[in-house]
Design a protein around this motif. Sequence first.
Motif, PDB file in Angstrom:
ATOM      1  N   LEU A 192       0.831  -1.205   0.000  1.00 36.96           N
ATOM      2  CA  LEU A 192       0.000   0.000   0.000  1.00 36.96           C
ATOM      3  C   LEU A 192       0.869   1.259   0.000  1.00 36.96           C
ATOM      4  O   LEU A 192       0.609   2.208  -0.737  1.00 36.96           O
ATOM      5  N   ALA A 193       1.915   1.259   0.829  1.00 33.75           N
ATOM      6  CA  ALA A 193       2.805   2.420   0.917  1.00 33.75           C
ATOM      7  C   ALA A 193       3.518   2.676  -0.403  1.00 33.75           C
ATOM      8  O   ALA A 193       3.654   3.835  -0.840  1.00 33.75           O
ATOM      9  N   VAL A 194       3.969   1.619  -1.049  1.00 40.92           N
ATOM     10  CA  VAL A 194       4.650   1.776  -2.342  1.00 40.92           C
ATOM     11  C   VAL A 194       3.696   2.356  -3.376  1.00 40.92           C
ATOM     12  O   VAL A 194       4.035   3.286  -4.124  1.00 40.92           O
ATOM     13  N   GLN A 195       2.477   1.822  -3.421  1.00 44.93           N
ATOM     14  CA  GLN A 195       1.478   2.312  -4.386  1.00 44.93           C
ATOM     15  C   GLN A 195       1.169   3.793  -4.181  1.00 44.93           C
ATOM     16  O   GLN A 195       1.003   4.552  -5.142  1.00 44.93           O
ATOM     17  N   GLY A 196       1.077   4.209  -2.922  1.00 49.63           N
ATOM     18  CA  GLY A 196       0.672   5.574  -2.634  1.00 49.63           C
ATOM     19  C   GLY A 196       1.799   6.585  -2.637  1.00 49.63           C
ATOM     20  O   GLY A 196       1.595   7.750  -3.001  1.00 49.63           O
ATOM     21  N   LEU A 197       2.988   6.155  -2.243  1.00 53.48           N
ATOM     22  CA  LEU A 197       4.107   7.091  -2.099  1.00 53.48           C
ATOM     23  C   LEU A 197       4.924   7.268  -3.373  1.00 53.48           C
ATOM     24  O   LEU A 197       5.508   8.336  -3.584  1.00 53.48           O
ATOM     25  N   LEU A 198       4.978   6.251  -4.203  1.00 54.25           N
ATOM     26  CA  LEU A 198       5.816   6.326  -5.399  1.00 54.25           C
ATOM     27  C   LEU A 198       5.462   7.516  -6.291  1.00 54.25           C
ATOM     28  O   LEU A 198       6.355   8.296  -6.668  1.00 54.25           O
ATOM     29  N   PRO A 199       4.183   7.724  -6.653  1.00 56.74           N
ATOM     30  CA  PRO A 199       3.866   8.902  -7.477  1.00 56.74           C
ATOM     31  C   PRO A 199       4.149  10.220  -6.750  1.00 56.74           C
ATOM     32  O   PRO A 199       4.573  11.199  -7.371  1.00 56.74           O
ATOM     33  N   MET A 200       3.929  10.251  -5.429  1.00 54.68           N
ATOM     34  CA  MET A 200       4.175  11.476  -4.676  1.00 54.68           C
ATOM     35  C   MET A 200       5.667  11.792  -4.613  1.00 54.68           C
ATOM     36  O   MET A 200       6.074  12.961  -4.743  1.00 54.68           O
ATOM     37  N   VAL A 201       6.495  10.781  -4.417  1.00 57.61           N
ATOM     38  CA  VAL A 201       7.952  10.990  -4.399  1.00 57.61           C
ATOM     39  C   VAL A 201       8.420  11.521  -5.751  1.00 57.61           C
ATOM     40  O   VAL A 201       9.263  12.435  -5.820  1.00 57.61           O
ATOM     41  N   TRP A 202       7.881  10.958  -6.827  1.00 58.35           N
ATOM     42  CA  TRP A 202       8.238  11.423  -8.162  1.00 58.35           C
ATOM     43  C   TRP A 202       7.808  12.877  -8.371  1.00 58.35           C
ATOM     44  O   TRP A 202       8.567  13.688  -8.904  1.00 58.35           O
ATOM     45  N   PHE A 203       6.606  13.217  -7.910  1.00 58.41           N
ATOM     46  CA  PHE A 203       6.114  14.591  -8.027  1.00 58.41           C
ATOM     47  C   PHE A 203       7.019  15.562  -7.263  1.00 58.41           C
ATOM     48  O   PHE A 203       7.373  16.633  -7.773  1.00 58.41           O
TER      49      PHE A 203
END
Length: 259
Positions: A192-203
């Motif tokens: 869940l954390a990977v799914q939610g954080l990956l796009p935010m980290v990229w942004f």
Amino acid sequence: MQTSIDQTKWYDRIWASFIFFTRLPFWRFHQPPKECYQSVVEHWPLTGWLTGGLMAATLWLGSLYLPYIIAVLLAVVVRLLVTGALHEDGLADFLDGFGGGGSDRARILAIMKDSHIGTYGVIGLIFYEFLLVAALYSLPPLMAVWAILAVNPFSKMVTAQLIMMMPYARREEEAKARVVYRKMSWQAGVSLAVQGLLPMVWFIYITKVSWEVVIFIPCIVMYFLYMLIWHKIHGYTGDCCGAVSLLVELTALLVICAL
């Protein structure tokens, strides 16, 4: 029941999430076992990749050929169509219940389960949609696209913590969707954390915005909503999850606008 869910295939649980959280005809291609729907929250941010992606694509393509405000409105409409306004329905029920139910737990739950929309729900949805459109319109098109792709999965990841922080407020047979989400294992939590954080980290990486503010403030909003829900009804419902998801997402967009 826990064992039967764990014995299902991982792709069945993803299929169930897409079927449950969108109105796209995934069910025509595959029908996952019924038990998979108890774990749909574990892949909720992944559905945000899809719904956010379609919304962002509409905004970007629309901005190339149409006035920007129309592109923003079309992007919001596309998400409403793709999700069937599932979370907006939850937000309206949440506002009606918590606005009109006072401190009576049974009354709040009854109002949220009522299919009719009340004054609080109507006014709340109007203000929510106005703020959403205004927030996106205030950002340059490319920034708005990246923001949508980031905050949609992130808000769902943050909201998913509700099912770990408190029990379901109703009995299972009283659930509107006839589904009660199961508690997540640590493996599901990591996913869940990977799914939610990956796009935010990229942004955050490509925009150089303050990551502490973009992540911290929406989480604070989620915590205060959690405290309100716990104080009023001592548990979550599907409507609560949908409402918190939209409000956390809107908070993140407003923070990005402020930065």
